[in-house]
Design a protein around this motif. Structure first.
Motif, mmCIF file in Angstrom:
data_model
loop_
_atom_site.group_PDB
_atom_site.id
_atom_site.type_symbol
_atom_site.label_atom_id
_atom_site.label_comp_id
_atom_site.label_asym_id
_atom_site.label_seq_id
_atom_site.Cartn_x
_atom_site.Cartn_y
_atom_site.Cartn_z
ATOM 1 N N ARG A 127 0.830 -1.209 0.000
ATOM 2 C CA ARG A 127 0.000 0.000 0.000
ATOM 3 C C ARG A 127 0.863 1.257 0.000
ATOM 4 O O ARG A 127 0.590 2.215 -0.727
ATOM 5 C CB ARG A 127 -0.941 -0.011 1.201
ATOM 6 C CG ARG A 127 -1.861 1.203 1.300
ATOM 7 C CD ARG A 127 -2.839 1.060 2.441
ATOM 8 N NE ARG A 127 -3.796 -0.012 2.170
ATOM 9 C CZ ARG A 127 -4.917 0.138 1.458
ATOM 10 N NH1 ARG A 127 -5.213 1.333 0.963
ATOM 11 N NH2 ARG A 127 -5.728 -0.864 1.264
ATOM 12 N N GLU A 178 -6.669 11.328 -7.534
ATOM 13 C CA GLU A 178 -7.462 11.748 -6.367
ATOM 14 C C GLU A 178 -6.596 11.814 -5.108
ATOM 15 O O GLU A 178 -6.681 12.767 -4.321
ATOM 16 C CB GLU A 178 -8.618 10.777 -6.160
ATOM 17 C CG GLU A 178 -9.485 11.123 -4.946
ATOM 18 C CD GLU A 178 -10.580 10.100 -4.720
ATOM 19 O OE1 GLU A 178 -11.221 10.154 -3.650
ATOM 20 O OE2 GLU A 178 -10.791 9.252 -5.613
ATOM 21 N N GLU A 236 -3.262 7.628 4.612
ATOM 22 C CA GLU A 236 -4.598 7.799 5.191
ATOM 23 C C GLU A 236 -5.646 8.004 4.096
ATOM 24 O O GLU A 236 -6.778 7.531 4.229
ATOM 25 C CB GLU A 236 -4.585 8.988 6.149
ATOM 26 C CG GLU A 236 -3.719 8.761 7.387
ATOM 27 C CD GLU A 236 -3.553 10.026 8.206
ATOM 28 O OE1 GLU A 236 -4.110 11.069 7.774
ATOM 29 O OE2 GLU A 236 -2.887 9.971 9.256
ATOM 30 N N ALA A 237 -5.267 8.707 3.016
ATOM 31 C CA ALA A 237 -6.232 8.921 1.932
ATOM 32 C C ALA A 237 -6.496 7.652 1.144
ATOM 33 O O ALA A 237 -7.529 7.546 0.462
ATOM 34 C CB ALA A 237 -5.713 10.007 0.996
ATOM 35 N N SER A 238 -5.605 6.666 1.228
ATOM 36 C CA SER A 238 -5.754 5.437 0.446
ATOM 37 C C SER A 238 -6.520 4.345 1.172
ATOM 38 O O SER A 238 -6.776 3.292 0.580
ATOM 39 C CB SER A 238 -4.366 4.896 0.074
ATOM 40 O OG SER A 238 -3.685 4.418 1.230
ATOM 41 N N THR A 239 -6.892 4.571 2.422
ATOM 42 C CA THR A 239 -7.510 3.495 3.202
ATOM 43 C C THR A 239 -8.897 3.106 2.693
ATOM 44 O O THR A 239 -9.359 1.995 2.967
ATOM 45 C CB THR A 239 -7.611 3.910 4.682
ATOM 46 O OG1 THR A 239 -8.267 5.186 4.769
ATOM 47 C CG2 THR A 239 -6.212 4.033 5.288
ATOM 48 N N LYS A 240 -9.558 3.988 1.952
ATOM 49 C CA LYS A 240 -10.896 3.656 1.456
ATOM 50 C C LYS A 240 -10.852 2.843 0.175
ATOM 51 O O LYS A 240 -11.899 2.476 -0.364
ATOM 52 C CB LYS A 240 -11.704 4.935 1.232
ATOM 53 C CG LYS A 240 -11.111 5.885 0.213
ATOM 54 C CD LYS A 240 -11.978 7.131 0.089
ATOM 55 C CE LYS A 240 -11.400 8.109 -0.928
ATOM 56 N NZ LYS A 240 -12.233 9.330 -1.057
ATOM 57 N N TYR A 241 -9.672 2.538 -0.312
ATOM 58 C CA TYR A 241 -9.517 1.739 -1.519
ATOM 59 C C TYR A 241 -8.753 0.461 -1.191
ATOM 60 O O TYR A 241 -7.980 0.403 -0.230
ATOM 61 C CB TYR A 241 -8.746 2.513 -2.602
ATOM 62 C CG TYR A 241 -9.461 3.729 -3.126
ATOM 63 C CD1 TYR A 241 -10.489 3.614 -4.042
ATOM 64 C CD2 TYR A 241 -9.089 5.005 -2.694
ATOM 65 C CE1 TYR A 241 -11.142 4.738 -4.536
ATOM 66 C CE2 TYR A 241 -9.727 6.135 -3.176
ATOM 67 C CZ TYR A 241 -10.757 5.992 -4.085
ATOM 68 O OH TYR A 241 -11.400 7.108 -4.564
ATOM 69 N N GLU A 242 -8.989 -0.550 -2.013
ATOM 70 C CA GLU A 242 -8.178 -1.752 -1.919
ATOM 71 C C GLU A 242 -6.775 -1.455 -2.446
ATOM 72 O O GLU A 242 -6.572 -0.503 -3.199
ATOM 73 C CB GLU A 242 -8.814 -2.888 -2.734
ATOM 74 C CG GLU A 242 -10.166 -3.349 -2.207
ATOM 75 C CD GLU A 242 -10.056 -4.037 -0.858
ATOM 76 O OE1 GLU A 242 -8.974 -4.587 -0.565
ATOM 77 O OE2 GLU A 242 -11.028 -4.020 -0.097
ATOM 78 N N GLU A 286 -6.440 -1.243 -6.205
ATOM 79 C CA GLU A 286 -7.125 -0.121 -6.847
ATOM 80 C C GLU A 286 -6.295 1.159 -6.840
ATOM 81 O O GLU A 286 -6.596 2.087 -7.594
ATOM 82 C CB GLU A 286 -8.462 0.139 -6.145
ATOM 83 C CG GLU A 286 -9.452 -0.995 -6.249
ATOM 84 C CD GLU A 286 -10.737 -0.731 -5.488
ATOM 85 O OE1 GLU A 286 -11.728 -1.436 -5.732
ATOM 86 O OE2 GLU A 286 -10.735 0.188 -4.647
#
Length: 328
Positions: free
Chosen positions: A269, A312, A294-300, A303
């Motif tokens: 990640r 984004e 922290e901004a990447s936690t909503k994605y797998e 992705e």
């Protein structure tokens, strides 16, 4: 024209056909504003120029790297994108995003390419390979003594071709090659992890380039553009009893640490987050890495390699950095 490892738009390196990046346009606008204000380019400490920009029209300056003389008016013109530097009457343009020019004290990550007599050659993403002398490392036993012929015969037992190391630049030779040293417990051979290559110009210079992030990942941000990501402190090899000095100066044996699946996912990640920062041409340091993570936690994890997701994440990090700058 080459692309970097993460697929960014090619940087300007001269030539008739080239792709103009967002960074190029931003630099060009800043330079145009400076010209509108009537400031002299060569008098500034750090002035960024693009190919074809007149660096100075004054006579008496010597042409350095990254410049050429215009035959019509004998002015110095920049041939690369970079920062104008002047030492006395010598004017040079240090390229951005191209070859790494090291400075004394820089932390670098490199790969051993050749074992030679009393030295190792190290790929550090520079114009020339770095040189790591046998006398510039700590012996595996930890004792301080002169290197003997037996130490020279056993050099491959310490470091061999393909090993990845972290080191510090000790000095610069006359031909431009860099002398490295690993005389510290925080430098040396690196264990399991992943190596990411980014433009060296977006690695933000900080006092500390080795960080243990709250996400459980250790990262070494090499000034040369090589970033080492590992789930272990300083990327130490598991299963090897390495000694490390504690606060009292005594040697303590590091415990064996196993790498779990969660550790591997955290490394992957963070690697994708670094790719997103590099794609958006944002400075890479510990704070920006945590913003991106922290901004990447909503994605797998997979992705994060999508172009829209990378864009984004870059915008979110840019907003966070703007708020941080406004708050300070």
């Amino acid at each position: 024209m080459s692309r970097n490892q993460e697929g960014e738009a090619p940087l300007i390196s001269g030539g008739s056909r080239r792709q103009v990046s967002l960074f190029d346009l931003r630099v060009r606008d800043e330079f145009a504003n400076d010209e509108a204000k009537g400031s002299a380019p060569v008098s500034r400490a750090a002035n960024y120029v693009t190919p074809g920009t007149i660096v100075t029209k004054e006579m008496g300056f010597m042409r350095g790297h990254g410049t050429f003389v215009n035959p019509s008016d004998q002015s110095l013109v920049a041939s690369v994108v970079g920062a104008v530097e002047r030492v006395n009457r010598l004017v040079t343009v240090r390229g951005i995003g191209g070859v790494y020019y090291g400075e004394v004290g820089d932390v670098v990550v490199g790969r051993i390419t050749k074992v030679m007599q009393k030295r190792w050659k190290v790929d550090i993403n520079g114009r020339l390979d770095g040189i790591l002398l046998l006398s510039s490392i700590n012996l595996p036993t930890g004792e301080l003594r002169r290197r003997s012929a037996e130490d020279e015969l056993g050099m491959r037992e310490v470091l061999k071709e393909g090993d990845v190391i972290s080191a510090e630049i000790q000095s610069v030779y006359n031909d431009g090659s860099l002398a490295l040293h690993t005389r510290s417990v925080k430098y040396g051979k690196l264990g399991p992890g992943t190596l990411v290559k980014v433009p060296s110009s977006i690695i933000k210079r900080r006092k500390n380039h080795i960080h243990n992030l709250p996400c459980g990942v250790s990262v070494i941000l090499g000034n040369n553009g090589y970033v080492w990501i590992s789930p272990l402190p300083n990327g130490r090899m598991p299963g090897t009893n390495l000694e490390e000095e504690d606060a009292d100066g005594k040697n303590t044996v590091l415990e064996e640490i196993r790498i779990t699946k969660a550790d591997r996912m955290a490394v992957a990640r963070l690697k994708n987050c670094i790719a997103a920062l590099s794609k958006s041409w944002l400075p890479i340091y510990d704070t920006s890495l945590m913003y991106a993570y922290e901004a990447s936690t909503k994605y797998e994890c997979g992705e994060l390699l999508r172009p829209d997701v990378m864009q984004e994440i870059g915008e979110l990090v840019r907003q966070q950095m703007a708020l941080e700058g406004a708050g300070s």
